[in-house]
Enzyme design. Sequence first.
Site, PDB file in Angstrom:
ATOM      1  N   SER A 126      15.864 -40.970  41.376  1.00  0.00           N
ATOM      2  CA  SER A 126      14.553 -41.034  42.026  1.00  0.00           C
ATOM      3  C   SER A 126      13.423 -41.232  41.026  1.00  0.00           C
ATOM      4  CB  SER A 126      14.359 -39.702  42.761  1.00  0.00           C
ATOM      5  OG  SER A 126      13.023 -39.432  43.005  1.00  0.00           O
ATOM      6  N   TYR A 150      13.257 -30.957  42.015  1.00  0.00           N
ATOM      7  CA  TYR A 150      14.052 -32.102  42.476  1.00  0.00           C
ATOM      8  C   TYR A 150      14.218 -33.118  41.350  1.00  0.00           C
ATOM      9  CZ  TYR A 150      15.077 -36.356  45.188  1.00  0.00           C
ATOM     10  OH  TYR A 150      15.630 -37.509  45.679  1.00  0.00           O
ATOM     11  N   LYS A 154      17.686 -34.238  39.411  1.00  0.00           N
ATOM     12  CA  LYS A 154      18.132 -35.637  39.365  1.00  0.00           C
ATOM     13  C   LYS A 154      18.275 -36.100  37.904  1.00  0.00           C
ATOM     14  CE  LYS A 154      18.519 -37.028  43.699  1.00  0.00           C
ATOM     15  NZ  LYS A 154      19.795 -37.562  44.225  1.00  0.00           N
TER      16      LYS A 154
END
Lengths: 326, 326
Positions: A126, A150, A154
């Site tokens: 991402s 997040y 990732k």
Amino acid sequence: MKVLITGGAGFLGQRLARELLARGELKGPDGQPQKITELVLLDVVAASGFSDSRVRAEVGDIAERSVLERVIDERTSVIFHLAAIVSGQAEADFELGMRINLDASRLLLETCRLRGHRPRVVFTSSVAVYGGDMPDVVRNDTALNPQSSYGTQKAIAELLLNDYTRRGFVDGRVLRLPTISVRPGKPNAAASSFASGIIREPLNGEAAVCPVTGGTRLWLLSPRQAIACLIAGLELDAAALGHQRALNLPGISVSVDEMVAALREVAGEAVVKRIQWQPDPRIEKIVGSWPGRWDTTRAEQLGLSGEKSFADVIRSYIEDEHIQPV
Amino acid sequence: MKVLITGGAGFLGQRLARELLARGELKGPDGQPQKITELVLLDVVAASGFSDSRVRAEVGDIAERSVLERVIDERTSVIFHLAAIVSGQAEADFELGMRINLDASRLLLETCRLRGHRPRVVFTSSVAVYGGDMPDVVRNDTALNPQSSYGTQKAIAELLLNDYTRRGFVDGRVLRLPTISVRPGKPNAAASSFASGIIREPLNGEAAVCPVTGGTRLWLLSPRQAIACLIAGLELDAAALGHQRALNLPGISVSVDEMVAALREVAGEAVVKRIQWQPDPRIEKIVGSWPGRWDTTRAEQLGLSGEKSFADVIRSYIEDEHIQPV
């Protein structure tokens, strides 16, 4: 060829499954097409709506070793690892984000290492791996500096996939997805949920809230091109990829104002008027930490491509989802 | 103030412990000195040689949750996390490297998060987080691109420490150590072990093998300055550090030929003649993937410093270890 999709009941997973079934084959590591004989869709809920004998829907918790051992065997030569907890939820529930975005990704790689059959693994990452003081244009090799849990999870999974690839445990490919827009269906807990909502809801005759200012810049890719890139990423020649397995996919850089102008161009002013502007500092902070401008030369040189304009993105959404703008 | 050192029986851990006991205090988060009342040294073997009532040697496996819960309590306000599996060993034993360099580091941060007391944590990272196509001069914000499992594990622990700091679970500081030279004692399994051996052994009248060519460039710091930097890093004002908690420490960039010339300058030609040149492709590959030139402006602006020349490094080794060159 046996193919596994984690997050197989999710939006991208289902769409990828339909596309794979329609194609019926994927290039093997030698570049030659191979028939897809089995397609396993793993998710916490059963993937439904498939009446194809090649499909096997498996329900289970991806952070459980026994579940991964059940769905990955020596014949599982292709894995699309899409399962994830989205950004807003990973920030709100730290333990859940770590469990799914980090632990499950590692367990998936470990399962492959212990099987010893070196499958190709496509992992979706991402824009959230970037952040902090960034250059004006983000390149493929710009330093990862996530400003959310997040993004951190990732980035860690990317590092793991690179090392597992370097050591020959898997043949991994990381595709950093732009924000996917326009997603069909309902809003979700992702901080970027509005990037679909401000197009989708007005086209359906409903009001939509935009929680960021018009100048906010996003990097977007349609579901249609995202699926095309996932498949192209899997089929890339390992030798052409080399050691650094992460690719920023070619999205479109647009401001929210430009998105609204494209909606006006495609569907008219009455539709645009359904957008309500209510800035939310929490969302603005997360989205504002993501870069808006990108140099995606490397992905393009490898043959991956996105749309030319956001109006095209809206048109592909209307076409793919059989929307009748009201 | 209760202080924990993991890897407390190791070379840097022991030296840091002695320095802390001699100082007797550390700056608190408010910049005011606080007395060190307890110094816990955790390692897989008992830290020995301390007859100080403030010292508590704890033996345990740092990857076990119960061990970390025993050594970290709400009064443990300072943690120096030095325990690690070195580069060569982490490459040779993948599972062990993951368990100690990744799992134990995460478990340490988790133990702090669950205690909820937000200690200051100094974590030692490494040049091995960099690699691949690098700029001529590595900056603090150059992209991490490890080319070894050790570097991958350190990079992941850095990302975790940044996120745990951002969320307020700990107040973390990552110090990327140059290769430490000259280490006293015996060679170890680190790929960089020769960077001490080619100085230490010849000064002791013994032969030493140099497994890389003379043009190989290293980035070095003496044990004396490494300890000074660990303490200065802990005492840095959190506000001055901001969000990005990793600092490249100011080492000296020298080629192996320049190291040998410095040894000649300090100890003479007869000592230098004890170096045997036997290139080892495995070592050359790992060491050659590390960068040799550095911009350490940020660390220097924050008040951290290294030596001015490698001859000074050799002299500080001779002085600190009471060496009589033969």
